[in-house]
Scaffold this active site. Sequence first.
Site, PDB file in Angstrom:
ATOM      1  N   ASP A   1      61.341 -12.609  66.857  1.00  0.00           N
ATOM      2  CA  ASP A   1      62.116 -13.283  67.898  1.00  0.00           C
ATOM      3  C   ASP A   1      63.575 -12.837  67.843  1.00  0.00           C
ATOM      4  OD1 ASP A   1      63.423 -15.302  69.580  1.00  0.00           O
ATOM      5  OD2 ASP A   1      61.532 -16.376  69.438  1.00  0.00           O
TER       6      ASP A   1
ATOM      7  N   HIS B   1      71.570 -16.718  66.101  1.00  0.00           N
ATOM      8  CA  HIS B   1      72.313 -17.680  66.910  1.00  0.00           C
ATOM      9  C   HIS B   1      73.474 -18.286  66.126  1.00  0.00           C
ATOM     10  CE1 HIS B   1      70.461 -18.107  70.830  1.00  0.00           C
ATOM     11  NE2 HIS B   1      69.252 -18.049  70.298  1.00  0.00           N
TER      12      HIS B   1
ATOM     13  N   SER C   1      63.503 -17.480  75.248  1.00  0.00           N
ATOM     14  CA  SER C   1      62.214 -17.231  74.612  1.00  0.00           C
ATOM     15  C   SER C   1      61.050 -17.813  75.401  1.00  0.00           C
ATOM     16  CB  SER C   1      62.201 -17.803  73.186  1.00  0.00           C
ATOM     17  OG  SER C   1      63.080 -17.094  72.351  1.00  0.00           O
TER      18      SER C   1
END
Length: 660
Positions: free
Chosen positions: A177, A448, A226
């Site tokens: 991811d 992040h 996502s």
Amino acid sequence: MISKTFFCCAAGALSLATCGAAQSFRRLGACPTFGCVFPPDQTDFLAGQYFDIRLEVHAPVNGSEANGRSTPDGGFTFTIAREGRRAQTAAQLFKIAEPQLERWNFTWYEDYFARDAGTPSLVNVASKIYRKVALYEPGDYTATLTYNNGTKSTASWLVRDLVQVKKTKNIVLFIGDGMTTNMISAARLIAHKTVNGRYQSRLQMDKFPVLGHQMTHSIDSFITDSANSATALYSGHKSTVNALGVYRDSSPSPFDDPRVESIAEIFQRLTKGGVGIVSTAFIADATPAALTAHTADRGQYAAAVDSFLNGATNYTWTNWTGPDVLFGGGAEQFLPGRTSYRGQDYYKLFANKGYNVVQNNTALSSTPNNAKTLGIFSTSNLPVWLDRNVYKNNLNRRNSPDGVRTNATDVPGLKQMTLKAIDILNARHRKEGWFLMAEAASIDKQMHTLDYDRALGDLLELDDTVKNTIAKLKQLDSDKETLVLVTADHGHGFDVAGSVDTKYLEAQDTDREKRNAIGIYEESGLSQYVNPGNPQDTSSLQFSEGAAFPANWDPRYTLFSAVGANPDHRENYKVHKSGPRTPAINSTADEDDYIVNYKDAVTGFLVNGTLPVDSSTGVHSLTDVPVFAQGPCQELFGGVYNNIDLFFSMAACLGLARTK
């Protein structure tokens, strides 16, 4: 009539002036006129794939689009025509009853000025939805919505012509991811030794025979999240930010939007094969949830867990009997109470449907391979690799999955979960085949928060898992019949531009002087992460797991790394030994106004943010992301293509197209 206020997503404009005003907020995604067709223009389908059709006619009451027609035309018509054939109504083509007309309204802001002034535009809506239909004949189709005395909105659809030949029995789809090529380069640098600029070993991903790149745009914005990126990868249909397995409409409910069937649903329906879902995130997070959930709001976590077990239940849909394997975190949605679906005990509900339920790595390793298995190993996200293996004191988080709020310390990593999933899938579905998605979720989550060490640690864990998966498949004599893919859903604007002498940085007094510790070009030197140092030197952290991970996560010379979009924060370029970073904190109790968290990097210097002040972390970026392929059909995954093409290539390999 139901009213709703929301920020819509997609181009809604009839003039150049309105187009400019509709850049930040849209009336409704993929609907540039007052007649909306979902699936919209430029949509591709797998032959035989189930989907819903939503039609909307909009009547703006005020704002720049208002035209004096405040009541939407409820007498609209809709036809579908395959190229070279006459048009038919949807009811005729699909041999179903005409659905009832629905009406509601919603509001949206045309731009930031309207948002700040609190002056939304109101839109009245007339709508119909056709549920669970499919197109079986490959070719071009034109869908036409006629409304307002002959005004037409058309959508060009393509049913792809895929050969109905199964070329691979199994697929392992790894999703790093947020993973980009730049991150892979940084992970390689810190974990693999170089001599005179040449690596002495390589990542497992480096050894794959086919490399491609996929573009990640969503349907109405060039920066994705996502949820809709996973929807594109799993279904071949793009959507809007936050949407899972649906095209987002303007209705007030997050559960009635038009759905599209995912590869997991199609594969199980057609082949009766096995499905495995593995993630290091809480299991209701977007990437795992998109395989079964159908909602415009990815935050419907409890409903996502119910969809794993029961599929879509609110409207007629494909028959879903549950995955063979479901491994991850997120016990909050399984324990009975306010955070589970309708307050139910999902550990019990899964057990009642024949699942073995395990809650730690010891139980996971010993559970039999012949039964469906649910493994939930912590609340929230699973601890990252760096904390599970190096800074173990950070595991004291009162995050046990049983609700007792003890520490979850016996937690499997991505490798342990993936290898066990393969054992179970192979034991239960060796004949029919299986599909497994395994996500390294915290590459994204740690990017992040600007915690690059933890992000790269989880990327290296992914690579180690890929290496061990290939070995496992060879051990099971399944490597020649299994396609292994490694890709990402989106990227971050991360890169490395040099090194940092952290000892020199900490010795300086001012922010400007501290920046002189950064070495660029020839002063970047070589990576110090792989240097094992003196084994007798206990002041230097030593950790090694073969060649796959750095021996020293706290060298004097670290990476000068950053992302291109960030909140205000401090940076000292050192590993955060006490736990994951919190770069910015809220300055008020009433609203989101994030400022520097001084404690996050006391010895560092201030880095001014580039994001809006309500952003506490970094954000996703435009970059294409890599696709590594190995096994049957590997040749389909080279080149540069759209994210939806990954779905169609996987479907082609599995022979999932159905022309009747």
